[in-house]
Design a protein around this motif. Sequence first.
Motif, PDB file in Angstrom:
ATOM      1  N   UNK A  55       0.850  -1.185   0.000  1.00 48.44           N
ATOM      2  CA  UNK A  55       0.000   0.000   0.000  1.00 48.44           C
ATOM      3  C   UNK A  55       0.891   1.241   0.000  1.00 48.44           C
ATOM      4  N   UNK A  56       1.369   1.661  -1.190  1.00 49.61           N
ATOM      5  CA  UNK A  56       2.294   2.799  -1.246  1.00 49.61           C
ATOM      6  C   UNK A  56       1.754   4.064  -0.590  1.00 49.61           C
ATOM      7  N   UNK A  57       0.454   4.248  -0.630  1.00 51.59           N
ATOM      8  CA  UNK A  57      -0.125   5.450  -0.026  1.00 51.59           C
ATOM      9  C   UNK A  57       0.077   5.481   1.479  1.00 51.59           C
ATOM     10  N   UNK A  58       0.285   4.312   2.098  1.00 50.33           N
ATOM     11  CA  UNK A  58       0.456   4.268   3.547  1.00 50.33           C
ATOM     12  C   UNK A  58       1.710   5.025   3.976  1.00 50.33           C
ATOM     13  N   UNK A  59       2.736   5.054   3.138  1.00 51.05           N
ATOM     14  CA  UNK A  59       3.955   5.787   3.451  1.00 51.05           C
ATOM     15  C   UNK A  59       3.674   7.284   3.527  1.00 51.05           C
ATOM     16  N   UNK A  60       2.873   7.771   2.590  1.00 46.39           N
ATOM     17  CA  UNK A  60       2.532   9.192   2.576  1.00 46.39           C
ATOM     18  C   UNK A  60       1.688   9.541   3.796  1.00 46.39           C
ATOM     19  N   UNK A  61       0.753   8.664   4.134  1.00 50.20           N
ATOM     20  CA  UNK A  61      -0.082   8.887   5.314  1.00 50.20           C
ATOM     21  C   UNK A  61       0.790   8.908   6.569  1.00 50.20           C
ATOM     22  N   UNK A  62       1.729   7.985   6.645  1.00 53.93           N
ATOM     23  CA  UNK A  62       2.618   7.943   7.797  1.00 53.93           C
ATOM     24  C   UNK A  62       3.456   9.198   7.915  1.00 53.93           C
ATOM     25  N   UNK A  63       3.926   9.712   6.779  1.00 57.70           N
ATOM     26  CA  UNK A  63       4.711  10.941   6.797  1.00 57.70           C
ATOM     27  C   UNK A  63       3.874  12.112   7.299  1.00 57.70           C
ATOM     28  N   UNK A  64       2.634  12.183   6.851  1.00 61.70           N
ATOM     29  CA  UNK A  64       1.783  13.320   7.218  1.00 61.70           C
ATOM     30  C   UNK A  64       1.511  13.368   8.713  1.00 61.70           C
ATOM     31  N   UNK A  65       1.664  12.229   9.386  1.00 57.71           N
ATOM     32  CA  UNK A  65       1.433  12.182  10.828  1.00 57.71           C
ATOM     33  C   UNK A  65       2.648  12.612  11.640  1.00 57.71           C
ATOM     34  N   UNK A  66       3.802  12.740  10.989  1.00 59.18           N
ATOM     35  CA  UNK A  66       5.043  13.075  11.687  1.00 59.18           C
ATOM     36  C   UNK A  66       5.507  14.505  11.460  1.00 59.18           C
ATOM     37  N   UNK A  67       4.907  15.198  10.500  1.00 61.94           N
ATOM     38  CA  UNK A  67       5.480  16.458  10.031  1.00 61.94           C
ATOM     39  C   UNK A  67       4.708  17.676  10.521  1.00 61.94           C
ATOM     40  N   UNK A  68       5.348  18.858  10.474  1.00 59.73           N
ATOM     41  CA  UNK A  68       4.657  20.104  10.808  1.00 59.73           C
ATOM     42  C   UNK A  68       3.523  20.390   9.831  1.00 59.73           C
ATOM     43  N   UNK A  69       2.675  21.325  10.199  1.00 58.27           N
ATOM     44  CA  UNK A  69       1.497  21.637   9.405  1.00 58.27           C
ATOM     45  C   UNK A  69       1.852  22.054   7.980  1.00 58.27           C
ATOM     46  N   UNK A  70       2.951  22.793   7.804  1.00 60.72           N
ATOM     47  CA  UNK A  70       3.324  23.232   6.453  1.00 60.72           C
ATOM     48  C   UNK A  70       3.605  22.042   5.550  1.00 60.72           C
ATOM     49  N   UNK A  71       4.265  21.013   6.079  1.00 59.86           N
ATOM     50  CA  UNK A  71       4.515  19.806   5.298  1.00 59.86           C
ATOM     51  C   UNK A  71       3.238  19.018   5.070  1.00 59.86           C
ATOM     52  N   UNK A  72       2.362  19.033   6.059  1.00 55.79           N
ATOM     53  CA  UNK A  72       1.113  18.282   5.921  1.00 55.79           C
ATOM     54  C   UNK A  72       0.295  18.828   4.758  1.00 55.79           C
ATOM     55  N   UNK A  73       0.313  20.134   4.589  1.00 57.93           N
ATOM     56  CA  UNK A  73      -0.416  20.736   3.464  1.00 57.93           C
ATOM     57  C   UNK A  73       0.175  20.295   2.130  1.00 57.93           C
ATOM     58  N   UNK A  74       1.496  20.145   2.092  1.00 61.18           N
ATOM     59  CA  UNK A  74       2.148  19.736   0.838  1.00 61.18           C
ATOM     60  C   UNK A  74       1.789  18.299   0.488  1.00 61.18           C
TER      61      UNK A  74
END
Length: 288
Positions: A169-188
């Motif tokens: 599930x390649x999308x799971x990596x992106x989801x995992x990243x979004x949970x670790x990063x600041x809000x500015x990265x989450x928007x990206x």
Amino acid sequence: MTDVLVAPDGRRLAVQQQGEPDGHPVFLLHGTPGSRVGPSPRPTVLYRLGIRLISFDRPGYGLSDRLPGRSVADVAADVAAIADALGIARFAVVGRSGGAPHALACAALLPERSTRVAALVGLAPRGAEGLDWFDGMAHSNVVEYTMALAGHRAVAKRLATAAAQIRADPASKVVGLSQQVPESDRRVVTDHGIRRMLVRNFAEGLRDSIDGWVDDVLAFCGGWGFDPAVIEVPTLVWHGENDVFSPVGHARWLGERIPAATVKIQHGVAHFGAIGVLPEVLLWLVRE
């Protein structure tokens, strides 16, 4: 379109070109983990900028053969071999995240061929004098890089589970990243277009093995094979102030170490801000 070239030692290197075929040649070195299909400006943007963008899978990623025990410095020979095969004498280089130390290797080891080099949100060498290497770094990266001290088997064991999940599930990596990063990265990373590029990037990079990922981690934490202080090529060090994967202290250390480096620390952005700034960086790279 992907071409598979053969390095002088017989290894296959998967190469992708985009943009203006007769434009300024720029090598884009992907992140960790990653591949030749990682985030890049749209082809229309590259045409407008007059850029011939060349990306390739580092050894062990995607369709490129592994180079066991490689150091960061080894990328210079691969970049030179690809440039030779494509008939390119001189070129610029930009590396994002895990690609940034590799871009610096080209600046240090290919000074006659590298016109300008940019290192975006990259790491400093492990053990850099005067730098608290882990200060401000996300826990997941601290564990990953600490594990590197135990050797290849320990790193491979840690990354195997994560890689298997990404393949399933390649999308799971992106989801995992979004949970670790600041809000500015989450928007990206929640932008649909960028999310799609990241998913494709991770899936392609880890399609057959985790070798590239493991070897990158070991290379970052071992001897790089060159000292950034020898770099004389015009070099841009760009960093988001709120980065938690490659803390901003690494960029400041590199800026102090590399003679005449241009250092830009951008406020209010973090690791993935490097994706949005890439067109601006490309313009800097091809400026006369």
